[in-house]
Design an enzyme around this catalytic site. Structure first.
Site, short mmCIF file in Angstrom:
data_model
loop_
_atom_site.label_atom_id
_atom_site.label_comp_id
_atom_site.label_asym_id
_atom_site.label_seq_id
_atom_site.Cartn_x
_atom_site.Cartn_y
_atom_site.Cartn_z
N ASP A 14 -9.73 4.73 6.71
CA ASP A 14 -8.36 4.90 7.19
C ASP A 14 -8.13 6.28 7.82
OD1 ASP A 14 -7.85 2.37 6.29
OD2 ASP A 14 -6.89 2.98 4.43
N VAL A 47 -11.43 -3.36 -2.19
CA VAL A 47 -10.34 -2.67 -2.89
C VAL A 47 -9.33 -3.66 -3.46
CG1 VAL A 47 -8.42 -1.06 -2.57
CG2 VAL A 47 -10.59 -0.62 -1.45
N LYS A 81 0.94 4.09 0.35
CA LYS A 81 1.15 2.66 0.65
C LYS A 81 0.20 1.79 -0.15
CE LYS A 81 -0.81 0.81 4.58
NZ LYS A 81 -1.65 -0.34 4.19
N ASN A 82 -1.08 2.15 -0.11
CA ASN A 82 -2.08 1.26 -0.72
C ASN A 82 -2.11 1.35 -2.24
OD1 ASN A 82 -2.67 0.26 1.75
ND2 ASN A 82 -4.52 1.49 2.07
N ARG A 136 -1.71 -9.19 4.91
CA ARG A 136 -2.86 -9.41 4.04
C ARG A 136 -2.50 -9.23 2.56
NH1 ARG A 136 -8.37 -9.77 3.67
NH2 ARG A 136 -9.47 -8.39 2.24
N CYS A 163 -4.19 -7.18 9.61
CA CYS A 163 -4.06 -6.51 10.92
C CYS A 163 -5.39 -6.50 11.65
CB CYS A 163 -3.42 -5.14 10.79
SG CYS A 163 -4.38 -3.91 9.96
N1 EPU Z 1 -14.49 -7.93 2.06
C1 EPU Z 1 -15.15 -9.10 1.86
N2 EPU Z 1 -14.58 -10.07 1.07
C2 EPU Z 1 -13.36 -9.90 0.48
C3 EPU Z 1 -12.70 -8.69 0.68
C4 EPU Z 1 -13.28 -7.72 1.50
O1 EPU Z 1 -16.23 -9.31 2.39
O2 EPU Z 1 -12.90 -10.80 -0.22
C5 EPU Z 1 -15.07 -6.89 2.94
C6 EPU Z 1 -14.23 -6.67 4.18
O3 EPU Z 1 -14.57 -7.53 5.23
C7 EPU Z 1 -14.53 -5.23 4.54
C8 EPU Z 1 -14.76 -4.59 3.19
O4 EPU Z 1 -15.05 -5.64 2.28
O5 EPU Z 1 -15.72 -5.14 5.29
C9 EPU Z 1 -13.59 -3.77 2.74
O6 EPU Z 1 -12.55 -4.60 2.53
P1 EPU Z 1 -11.56 -4.30 1.36
O7 EPU Z 1 -11.27 -5.57 0.67
O8 EPU Z 1 -12.00 -3.10 0.59
O9 EPU Z 1 -10.35 -3.95 2.18
P2 EPU Z 1 -8.94 -4.35 1.76
O10 EPU Z 1 -8.87 -4.36 0.28
O11 EPU Z 1 -8.50 -5.51 2.52
C10 EPU Z 1 -8.04 -1.92 1.56
C11 EPU Z 1 -6.90 -1.19 2.20
C12 EPU Z 1 -7.24 -0.93 3.66
C13 EPU Z 1 -8.49 -0.06 3.69
C14 EPU Z 1 -9.64 -0.78 2.96
C15 EPU Z 1 -10.88 0.06 2.82
C16 EPU Z 1 -5.03 -1.98 0.92
C17 EPU Z 1 -3.78 -2.77 0.88
N3 EPU Z 1 -5.71 -2.01 2.07
O12 EPU Z 1 -8.15 -3.11 2.31
O13 EPU Z 1 -6.16 -0.22 4.21
O14 EPU Z 1 -8.86 0.18 5.03
O15 EPU Z 1 -9.22 -1.13 1.63
O16 EPU Z 1 -10.60 1.24 2.12
O17 EPU Z 1 -5.37 -1.30 -0.04
C18 EPU Z 1 -4.71 0.49 5.89
O18 EPU Z 1 -4.05 1.02 5.01
O19 EPU Z 1 -4.51 0.70 7.12
C19 EPU Z 1 -5.79 -0.41 5.51
C20 EPU Z 1 -6.35 -1.26 6.36
#
Ligand code: EPU
Length: 418
Positions: A306, A160, A20-21, A89, A113
């Site tokens: 995850d 990410v 998915k990601n 998101r 979520c």
């Molecule tokens: N963060 C910030 N600022 C930002 C973005 C993130 O402070 O602009 C912080 C977040 O608050 C968090 C941390 O950085 O504490 C990680 O956030 P990240 O941005 O890495 O998460 P994401 O990119 O929103 C992706 C996955 C998530 C997975 C996380 C961590 C995708 C679409 N989503 O989320 O997947 O948990 O990385 O590996 O790639 C899931 O699949 O269930 C899921 C939530």
């Protein structure tokens, strides 16, 4: 509602689907081309919702088996489905290609979520570093400008999706983009490999710095393949350790992405054999000999957040007390309350830490979750809990795992929709 009866013993083999990601950012990257083909795309709710948004942009979408094609020639912002953008998101992934094409963008703040704060500040800082001016107009994010052609250095804060967005912009503009504190999850590397296949020079350094020497114009056509899903694979490792009659074989297991997770499984005395040349893992039922341990989630290559919920579930069956430290998301331990409903012994110490008391026979209950990873963990819990477990909020079922019920049924599991 789903209903699961106990006891369930599974056997056979399972094929892991596309990630998915990895799929979602690659689909967004496809908007840079006139025609884009993507293979091994999982047919899951999050992908289908994202495709609905993309269709509302006038993109012609064809999705046959696991191959997706996009034709973006008629793309326009006129009928963008902003209600759907508000819901998910990953709406944030639309920004790079739409900014490149339309230069001005007004779009709602993307949703998310219920696992914690989901800020997008790293994304916004990234867009601004590329020369876009950001105005906050109440509910909408407004950006205008042009991709700058000068060299740019941006920190992604290990996020990410921010790393993926900065990569996309850096790839399709002239000038060098340096991403410091870049995330290096397997799905980020999937995008890098794809961009490299287009002739874009990208270097990745062990200190989490990525350097991109972009090309000004994307080619008209491109083709990519989504990697298999190491999170789904890790989830089936736990399912097998808890419920295998003897063993379960996992194909396309992405062993290379699960090194630390597998090490932790072994520390918990999960019995498994790795066949690296075929990327296959054989997992044996380990339920009677599991050991307690401490673990903490981390950025890659650490323990994936995850997989925190299935691994925590495993530890409810271990011999003593375990400690889980969820570093990334402050609401991602909330699901343990559902395990308490099933008579699991849990002590949530603070939003990031919990103790899990092992050797606990789980009992039936009506449970649910608002985090798709925890939701699927409820299915695993239901398979080892006595009597009949009911899981509500079924809309989460297909959000992130392709045909999960079908795959479990093929292993001999019985899950009914009631
Ligand atoms: N963060 C910030 N600022 C930002 C973005 C993130 O402070 O602009 C912080 C977040 O608050 C968090 C941390 O950085 O504490 C990680 O956030 P990240 O941005 O890495 O998460 P994401 O990119 O929103 C992706 C996955 C998530 C997975 C996380 C961590 C995708 C679409 N989503 O989320 O997947 O948990 O990385 O590996 O790639 C899931 O699949 O269930 C899921 C939530």
């Amino acid at each position: 509602m789903l209903s699961l009866h106990w006891p369930q013993y599974l056997s056979g083999s399972v094929d892991i689907s596309g990630s998915k990601n990895a799929a979602l950012p690659l689909i967004a990257c496809g908007l840079f081309f006139e025609e884009f083909t993507l293979h091994n795309v999982p047919r899951i709710g999050d992908v289908l919702t994202f495709l609905e948004i993309i269709k509302s942009l006038g993109v012609v979408v064809t999705f046959v088996w696991s191959t997706l094609t996009l034709d973006t020639r008629a793309m326009s912002m006129e009928h963008l489905n902003t209600d759907l953008v508000k819901k998910i998101r990953v709406g944030i992934f639309l920004f790079p290609a739409l900014l490149k094409r339309f230069r001005t963008l007004e779009i709602p703040y993307p949703g998310g979520c219920n696992i914690g704060k989901r800020p997008i500040d790293e994304h916004i800082r990234g867009f601004e570093a590329f020369g876009y001016v950001n105005e906050w107009t109440g509910e909408m994010l407004h950006f205008s400008g042009n991709y700058s052609t000068t060299n740019v250095c941006i920190s992604a804060g290990f996020a990410v999706t921010a790393t993926e967005n900065i990569l996309m912009i850096g790839a399709f503009r002239s000038g060098r983009t340096t991403i410091e504190l870049a995330a290096m999850e397997p799905h980020v590397m999937n995008m890098i490999e794809f961009l490299r296949s287009l002739g874009i020079t990208i270097s990745v350094s062990h200190d989490h710095t990525i350097t991109v020497d972009g090309i000004k114009h994307a080619p008209e056509q491109a083709e990519a393949t989504v990697i298999h899903d190491y999170i789904e694979s890790g989830t089936f490792i736990i399912l097998a350790a808890l419920t295998a009659r003897d063993h379960i074989v996992i194909h396309h297991a992405r062993i290379r992405d699960l090194r630390f997770f597998i090490a932790k499984c072994r520390e918990a005395w999960v019995k498994l054999d790795l066949d690296e040349s075929n990327d296959t893992i054989t997992v044996y039922n380990s339920r009677d000999s599991l050991k307690s341990l401490h673990f903490q989630t981390n950025i890659y290559p650490g323990f994936p957040t995850d997989l925190q919920s299935p691994f925590s579930l495993l530890l409810t069956q271990a011999e003593w007390v375990s400690r889980v430290h969820e570093v990334l998301f402050e609401w991602r331990l909330n699901w343990l309350v559902e395990i308490e409903k099933m008579k699991g012994h849990i002590a949530i110490m603070n939003p990031h830490e919990a103790l899990i008391f092992g050797h606990t026979p789980l009992k039936w209950a009506m449970v649910s979750s608002w985090d798709l990873r925890a939701w699927v963990t409820m299915i695993l819990a239901g398979m080892i809990a006595s009597w009949e477990t009911m899981i509500t909020n079924v809309e989460y079922i297909e959000r992130g795992y392709e045909d999960i019920i079908g795959k479990i049924a093929k292993l001999g599991g019985k899950i009914e929709t009631v």
